[in-house]
Design a protein around this motif. Structure first.
Motif, mmCIF file in Angstrom:
data_model
loop_
_atom_site.group_PDB
_atom_site.id
_atom_site.type_symbol
_atom_site.label_atom_id
_atom_site.label_comp_id
_atom_site.label_asym_id
_atom_site.label_seq_id
_atom_site.Cartn_x
_atom_site.Cartn_y
_atom_site.Cartn_z
ATOM 1 N N SER A 98 59.119 33.485 1.383
ATOM 2 C CA SER A 98 57.820 33.014 0.925
ATOM 3 C C SER A 98 56.731 33.739 1.705
ATOM 4 O O SER A 98 56.834 33.897 2.931
ATOM 5 N N LYS A 99 55.713 34.208 0.999
ATOM 6 C CA LYS A 99 54.600 34.942 1.610
ATOM 7 C C LYS A 99 55.088 36.114 2.450
ATOM 8 O O LYS A 99 54.553 36.410 3.519
ATOM 9 N N GLY A 100 56.131 36.763 1.968
ATOM 10 C CA GLY A 100 56.647 37.951 2.642
ATOM 11 C C GLY A 100 57.539 37.675 3.826
ATOM 12 O O GLY A 100 58.069 38.610 4.436
ATOM 13 N N ALA A 101 57.722 36.412 4.181
ATOM 14 C CA ALA A 101 58.567 36.057 5.314
ATOM 15 C C ALA A 101 59.861 35.440 4.808
ATOM 16 O O ALA A 101 59.851 34.604 3.906
ATOM 17 N N THR A 102 60.981 35.851 5.410
ATOM 18 C CA THR A 102 62.292 35.348 5.005
ATOM 19 C C THR A 102 62.907 34.541 6.146
ATOM 20 O O THR A 102 62.838 34.940 7.313
ATOM 21 N N PHE A 103 63.488 33.406 5.800
ATOM 22 C CA PHE A 103 64.206 32.615 6.783
ATOM 23 C C PHE A 103 65.488 32.092 6.151
ATOM 24 O O PHE A 103 65.621 32.030 4.929
ATOM 25 N N LYS A 104 66.442 31.748 6.998
ATOM 26 C CA LYS A 104 67.725 31.237 6.533
ATOM 27 C C LYS A 104 67.789 29.733 6.772
ATOM 28 O O LYS A 104 67.286 29.232 7.780
ATOM 29 N N LEU A 105 68.430 29.046 5.829
ATOM 30 C CA LEU A 105 68.652 27.610 5.957
ATOM 31 C C LEU A 105 70.145 27.337 5.982
ATOM 32 O O LEU A 105 70.914 27.960 5.258
ATOM 33 N N LEU A 106 70.530 26.393 6.803
ATOM 34 C CA LEU A 106 71.918 25.949 6.880
ATOM 35 C C LEU A 106 71.904 24.435 7.062
ATOM 36 O O LEU A 106 71.249 23.925 7.969
ATOM 37 N N ARG A 107 72.593 23.738 6.169
ATOM 38 C CA ARG A 107 72.737 22.292 6.340
ATOM 39 C C ARG A 107 74.217 21.952 6.384
ATOM 40 O O ARG A 107 74.978 22.339 5.497
ATOM 41 N N ALA A 118 61.091 36.521 15.098
ATOM 42 C CA ALA A 118 59.890 36.176 15.853
ATOM 43 C C ALA A 118 58.631 36.277 14.995
ATOM 44 O O ALA A 118 57.704 35.472 15.131
ATOM 45 N N ASP A 119 58.580 37.277 14.112
ATOM 46 C CA ASP A 119 57.404 37.419 13.250
ATOM 47 C C ASP A 119 57.187 36.185 12.388
ATOM 48 O O ASP A 119 56.055 35.755 12.177
ATOM 49 N N PHE A 120 58.288 35.610 11.873
ATOM 50 C CA PHE A 120 58.176 34.397 11.061
ATOM 51 C C PHE A 120 57.569 33.265 11.877
ATOM 52 O O PHE A 120 56.650 32.573 11.434
ATOM 53 N N TRP A 121 58.066 33.062 13.101
ATOM 54 C CA TRP A 121 57.583 31.952 13.909
ATOM 55 C C TRP A 121 56.139 32.156 14.335
ATOM 56 O O TRP A 121 55.354 31.210 14.377
ATOM 57 N N ASN A 122 55.769 33.398 14.631
ATOM 58 C CA ASN A 122 54.370 33.677 14.965
ATOM 59 C C ASN A 122 53.454 33.373 13.792
ATOM 60 O O ASN A 122 52.391 32.775 13.942
ATOM 61 N N GLN A 123 53.897 33.816 12.595
ATOM 62 C CA GLN A 123 53.085 33.596 11.393
ATOM 63 C C GLN A 123 52.996 32.109 11.066
ATOM 64 O O GLN A 123 51.928 31.590 10.753
ATOM 65 N N ALA A 124 54.136 31.410 11.147
ATOM 66 C CA ALA A 124 54.162 29.999 10.784
ATOM 67 C C ALA A 124 53.360 29.153 11.756
ATOM 68 O O ALA A 124 52.688 28.192 11.375
ATOM 69 N N ASP A 128 50.049 34.344 18.419
ATOM 70 C CA ASP A 128 50.396 35.749 18.616
ATOM 71 C C ASP A 128 51.629 35.935 19.485
ATOM 72 O O ASP A 128 51.976 37.049 19.871
ATOM 73 N N GLY A 129 52.305 34.827 19.775
ATOM 74 C CA GLY A 129 53.525 34.927 20.568
ATOM 75 C C GLY A 129 53.283 34.922 22.058
ATOM 76 O O GLY A 129 54.209 35.079 22.847
ATOM 77 N N GLY A 130 52.039 34.713 22.493
ATOM 78 C CA GLY A 130 51.717 34.741 23.908
ATOM 79 C C GLY A 130 52.425 33.669 24.718
ATOM 80 O O GLY A 130 52.630 33.827 25.921
ATOM 81 N N ASP A 131 52.777 32.562 24.081
ATOM 82 C CA ASP A 131 53.441 31.501 24.826
ATOM 83 C C ASP A 131 54.949 31.696 24.897
ATOM 84 O O ASP A 131 55.662 30.895 25.511
ATOM 85 N N GLY A 132 55.456 32.752 24.284
ATOM 86 C CA GLY A 132 56.872 33.063 24.362
ATOM 87 C C GLY A 132 57.757 32.250 23.448
ATOM 88 O O GLY A 132 58.972 32.469 23.414
ATOM 89 N N ALA A 133 57.202 31.294 22.700
ATOM 90 C CA ALA A 133 58.016 30.426 21.848
ATOM 91 C C ALA A 133 58.709 31.222 20.752
ATOM 92 O O ALA A 133 59.884 30.990 20.463
ATOM 93 N N ALA A 134 57.991 32.159 20.153
ATOM 94 C CA ALA A 134 58.568 32.924 19.046
ATOM 95 C C ALA A 134 59.784 33.721 19.501
ATOM 96 O O ALA A 134 60.788 33.800 18.798
ATOM 97 N N LYS A 136 61.721 32.965 21.949
ATOM 98 C CA LYS A 136 62.784 32.005 22.237
ATOM 99 C C LYS A 136 63.546 31.633 20.968
ATOM 100 O O LYS A 136 64.763 31.437 20.974
ATOM 101 N N LEU A 137 62.819 31.560 19.856
ATOM 102 C CA LEU A 137 63.421 31.138 18.589
ATOM 103 C C LEU A 137 63.976 32.307 17.787
ATOM 104 O O LEU A 137 64.732 32.081 16.836
ATOM 105 N N ASN A 138 63.600 33.515 18.140
ATOM 106 C CA ASN A 138 63.951 34.706 17.370
ATOM 107 C C ASN A 138 65.457 34.820 17.132
ATOM 108 O O ASN A 138 66.249 34.911 18.076
ATOM 109 N N GLY A 139 65.866 34.799 15.836
ATOM 110 C CA GLY A 139 67.250 35.024 15.463
ATOM 111 C C GLY A 139 68.209 33.920 15.840
ATOM 112 O O GLY A 139 69.428 34.126 15.806
ATOM 113 N N ARG A 140 67.703 32.742 16.185
ATOM 114 C CA ARG A 140 68.571 31.640 16.565
ATOM 115 C C ARG A 140 68.389 30.481 15.592
ATOM 116 O O ARG A 140 67.339 30.339 14.950
ATOM 117 N N TYR A 141 69.409 29.658 15.464
ATOM 118 C CA TYR A 141 69.337 28.484 14.597
ATOM 119 C C TYR A 141 68.562 27.378 15.306
ATOM 120 O O TYR A 141 68.926 26.964 16.417
#
Length: 251
Positions: A98-107, A118-124, A128-134, A136-141
């Protein structure tokens, strides 16, 4: 007269009928039915039913199938989602764009996970990722709590019954719209309000599963495949998961 073998295929019978019609034309004879092969011959028979009964049968078939894959677009609340999901009763997995960003869902059961870069989390999150959260979440469930707005928004994409119940609905007066073909499978098409309320192609071969849906009002189009084909869903490894630690962004 030589008897026609009982095991002759439908294609063979059709070829024989064509040859007879050709001979009839050559001999200036008139044979009733030449060129009028029954489009429902050899099918599951739903093509002969009224549109309402076809819809009821295909919905029942979809609900009874243990698994399905769906791909295409869904437009909801003014936003377009590109889906490629595999779903079954106890879980689902796949990707959403959605809006050019792709994410995976698993239930798995009731537990929902979301995986993105990381780009998805920064955008969402609008940061700008300065707090390091993106990072941390990059490529992980990421575990999504059931009370989080993100759970309510995205879990429906992984729920077979909820998703199909909402999608396989045509609006307005139902009618049949002829015989068609979907990737080599013969179908019967039903429509709502002559197509403005959506259209659905239903398989005429085997179980009458829905194969292609065009939603009314330009709300997207989806293809359905792998009906009944099982697949595995499993909790990701602990090293691949992380808790977000606050409310997940949903935009």
């Amino acid at each position: 007269m030589t008897a026609i073998p009982q095991g002759r295929t439908r294609r063979g019978r059709a070829a024989l009928a064509t040859a007879i019609c050709a001979l009839a034309v050559t001999g200036s004879a008139v044979l009733t039915g030449c060129g009028d092969e029954d489009p429902d011959a050899g099918t599951n028979g739903v093509g002969k039913l009224p549109a309402g009964q076809i819809q009821a049968k295909t919905r029942a078939a979809a609900q009874g199938a243990p698994a399905v894959r769906l791909s295409g677009t869904v437009v909801t609340s003014g936003r377009t989602y590109q889906l490629d999901m595999r779903l079954k009763a106890d879980g689902g997995t796949g990707s959403v764009t959605s809006k050019g960003a792709t994410f995976k869902l698993l239930r798995v059961g009731k537990q929902l996970y979301l995986k993105a870069d990381a780009d998805f989390w920064n955008q969402a999150d609008g940061k700008d990722g300065g707090d390091g959260a993106a990072e941390k979440l990059n490529g992980r469930y990421v575990k999504v709590p059931q009370g989080d707005p993100a759970y309510r928004k995205f879990s429906g994409f992984t729920d077979k019954d909820v998703l199909l119940d909402g999608l396989l609905t045509l609006h307005g007066t139902l009618a049949t719209d002829g015989h068609h073909d979907d990737a080599g499978t013969r179908t019967i098409r039903i429509t709502g309000d002559k197509g403005s309320g959506g259209s659905l192609d239903v398989s005429l071969e085997g179980t009458p599963y829905p194969l292609r849906l065009v939603r009314g009002g330009g709300a997207g189009a989806l293809s359905f495949s792998d009906w009944g084909k099982d697949f595995a869903v499993a909790e990701p490894a602990k090293g691949e998961t992380v808790d977000y630690g606050k409310q997940l962004p949903t935009s």
